[in-house]
Scaffold this active site. Structure first.
Site, PDB file in Angstrom:
ATOM      1  N   GLY A  73      37.222 -36.134 -24.878  1.00 13.58           N
ATOM      2  CA  GLY A  73      37.177 -34.996 -23.956  1.00 13.58           C
ATOM      3  C   GLY A  73      38.597 -34.533 -23.732  1.00 13.58           C
ATOM      4  O   GLY A  73      39.341 -34.374 -24.692  1.00 13.58           O
ATOM      5  N   GLU A  74      38.962 -34.384 -22.503  1.00 13.69           N
ATOM      6  CA  GLU A  74      40.317 -33.948 -22.165  1.00 13.69           C
ATOM      7  C   GLU A  74      40.892 -34.971 -21.192  1.00 13.69           C
ATOM      8  O   GLU A  74      40.445 -35.082 -20.058  1.00 13.69           O
ATOM      9  CB  GLU A  74      40.244 -32.543 -21.545  1.00 13.69           C
ATOM     10  CG  GLU A  74      41.576 -31.922 -21.287  1.00 13.69           C
ATOM     11  CD  GLU A  74      42.485 -31.922 -22.519  1.00 13.69           C
ATOM     12  OE1 GLU A  74      42.055 -31.484 -23.592  1.00 13.69           O
ATOM     13  OE2 GLU A  74      43.621 -32.418 -22.393  1.00 13.69           O
ATOM     14  N   SER A  75      41.883 -35.709 -21.679  1.00 15.68           N
ATOM     15  CA  SER A  75      42.353 -36.839 -20.864  1.00 15.68           C
ATOM     16  C   SER A  75      42.964 -36.393 -19.539  1.00 15.68           C
ATOM     17  O   SER A  75      42.834 -37.090 -18.530  1.00 15.68           O
ATOM     18  CB  SER A  75      43.336 -37.704 -21.661  1.00 15.68           C
ATOM     19  OG  SER A  75      44.466 -36.964 -22.030  1.00 15.68           O
TER      20      SER A  75
ATOM     21  N   CYS B 134      39.218 -41.216 -28.734  1.00 13.91           N
ATOM     22  CA  CYS B 134      40.049 -40.021 -28.578  1.00 13.91           C
ATOM     23  C   CYS B 134      40.668 -39.948 -27.173  1.00 13.91           C
ATOM     24  O   CYS B 134      41.536 -40.745 -26.866  1.00 13.91           O
ATOM     25  CB  CYS B 134      39.241 -38.791 -28.960  1.00 13.91           C
ATOM     26  SG  CYS B 134      40.285 -37.456 -29.517  1.00 13.91           S
TER      27      CYS B 134
ATOM     28  N   ILE C 183      39.415 -34.556 -33.591  1.00 18.72           N
ATOM     29  CA  ILE C 183      39.491 -33.303 -32.824  1.00 18.72           C
ATOM     30  C   ILE C 183      40.699 -33.400 -31.887  1.00 18.72           C
ATOM     31  O   ILE C 183      40.678 -34.171 -30.917  1.00 18.72           O
ATOM     32  CB  ILE C 183      38.205 -33.073 -32.002  1.00 18.72           C
ATOM     33  CG1 ILE C 183      36.979 -33.103 -32.912  1.00 18.72           C
ATOM     34  CG2 ILE C 183      38.285 -31.762 -31.234  1.00 18.72           C
ATOM     35  CD1 ILE C 183      35.639 -33.090 -32.169  1.00 18.72           C
ATOM     36  N   ARG C 184      41.732 -32.658 -32.193  1.00 23.54           N
ATOM     37  CA  ARG C 184      42.976 -32.706 -31.395  1.00 23.54           C
ATOM     38  C   ARG C 184      43.285 -34.172 -31.032  1.00 23.54           C
ATOM     39  O   ARG C 184      43.444 -34.541 -29.876  1.00 23.54           O
ATOM     40  CB  ARG C 184      42.860 -31.827 -30.138  1.00 23.54           C
ATOM     41  CG  ARG C 184      42.731 -30.336 -30.475  1.00 23.54           C
ATOM     42  CD  ARG C 184      42.724 -29.470 -29.241  1.00 23.54           C
ATOM     43  NE  ARG C 184      41.676 -29.867 -28.308  1.00 23.54           N
ATOM     44  CZ  ARG C 184      41.868 -30.340 -27.093  1.00 23.54           C
ATOM     45  NH1 ARG C 184      43.085 -30.470 -26.626  1.00 23.54           N
ATOM     46  NH2 ARG C 184      40.853 -30.667 -26.337  1.00 23.54           N
TER      47      ARG C 184
ATOM     48  N   HIS D  76      36.123 -39.649 -33.565  1.00 29.07           N
ATOM     49  CA  HIS D  76      34.861 -39.604 -32.807  1.00 29.07           C
ATOM     50  C   HIS D  76      33.707 -40.203 -33.619  1.00 29.07           C
ATOM     51  O   HIS D  76      32.919 -39.446 -34.208  1.00 29.07           O
ATOM     52  CB  HIS D  76      34.509 -38.149 -32.464  1.00 29.07           C
ATOM     53  CG  HIS D  76      35.384 -37.534 -31.433  1.00 29.07           C
ATOM     54  ND1 HIS D  76      35.108 -37.580 -30.089  1.00 29.07           N
ATOM     55  CD2 HIS D  76      36.548 -36.868 -31.552  1.00 29.07           C
ATOM     56  CE1 HIS D  76      36.048 -36.957 -29.418  1.00 29.07           C
ATOM     57  NE2 HIS D  76      36.946 -36.515 -30.282  1.00 29.07           N
TER      58      HIS D  76
ATOM     59  N   GLU E 174      31.013 -41.238 -32.611  1.00 26.39           N
ATOM     60  CA  GLU E 174      29.741 -40.812 -32.014  1.00 26.39           C
ATOM     61  C   GLU E 174      29.254 -39.475 -32.573  1.00 26.39           C
ATOM     62  O   GLU E 174      28.095 -39.109 -32.368  1.00 26.39           O
ATOM     63  CB  GLU E 174      29.867 -40.738 -30.479  1.00 26.39           C
ATOM     64  CG  GLU E 174      30.696 -39.595 -29.908  1.00 26.39           C
ATOM     65  CD  GLU E 174      32.206 -39.777 -30.038  1.00 26.39           C
ATOM     66  OE1 GLU E 174      32.648 -40.745 -30.687  1.00 26.39           O
ATOM     67  OE2 GLU E 174      32.943 -38.932 -29.496  1.00 26.39           O
TER      68      GLU E 174
END
Ligand code: GLN
Length: 207
Positions: A56-58, A88, A145-146, A181, A183
């Site tokens: 997600g976004e840490s 991630c 992803i990023r 990822h 998942e």
């Protein structure tokens, strides 16, 4: 059904569900017969055997961890040696240092320095295949992803897969962390490995 599949049945696996792709992890766990529990309150950490910190976004996750008073309970969960798996943004949260954002809170659950969004602009997101000998001969599909890059890893950190020389799947004691990822693909070998870290059968075999 294989013995491995049976041994993961019924594990109570929490997924920190404050932000990010927690539902994809639930599907992976469900495929393996584990019970996925979305963790949204610190008290729920008492009800689970192991925990996944999703991608997600840490920065957003850190804000929510603070707002919901999760930081100390998460540190305590790790101190109790419960297995934790971070993907991630989850890997960033578990690291001991965020080299390009030293002010950002991290939990220090494994001994590594990580840099966020470190795979460069042109290839911010990509899919590839990794060699991961512990998981068998078949290459492991991996979506980045990023993604964060592990720029330093302590001697106790075991590297399970690399991409162009960079560690991207690592384990230290009861902590498993992936820059990518697992998942988001249909290959469940990384989640199975995590569930086996949680399995009394595995502990028995190892002991
Ligand atoms: N770039 C994100 C961060 O810094 C992580 C991206 C992800 O989890 N896919 O938190």
């Amino acid at each position: 059904m294989s013995r491995e599949a049976t041994s993961t049945t019924g594990r109570r696996v929490g997924i920190l569900a404050l932000q990010g792709d927690y539902e994809a992890h639930a599907r992976a766990l469900c495929d393996l017969g584990a019970r996925a529990i979305f963790v949204r309150r610190p008290e729920q950490l008492q009800e689970i055997d192991s925990l996944i910190l999703p991608g997600g976004e840490s920065t957003t996750m850190v804000k929510l961890i603070d707002a919901y008073e999760f930081e100390q309970p998460l540190r305590e969960f790790h101190r109790r040696r419960r297995p934790i798996f971070g993907t991630c943004a989850g890997l960033i949260l578990l690291a001991s240092e965020i080299t390009d954002h030293p002010e950002q809170m991290c939990l220090g659950c494994f001994d590594a320095g990580v840099a966020r969004n470190a795979y460069g602009r042109q290839i911010e997101s990509f899919e590839t295949r990794l060699e991961a000998p512990l998981l068998g001969d078949k290459p492991l599909p991996a979506v980045f992803i990023r993604a964060p890059r592990i720029v330093r890893a302590g001697a106790g950190v075991e590297v399970l897969a690399r991409l162009n020389g960079n560690s991207v799947l690592v384990r230290q004691e009861n902590v498993l962390a992936a820059s990518f990822h697992p998942e988001l693909t249909a290959d469940r070998r990384v989640h199975r490995l995590f569930l086996e870290m949680n399995s009394p059968d595995t502990a028995h075999r190892a002991g």
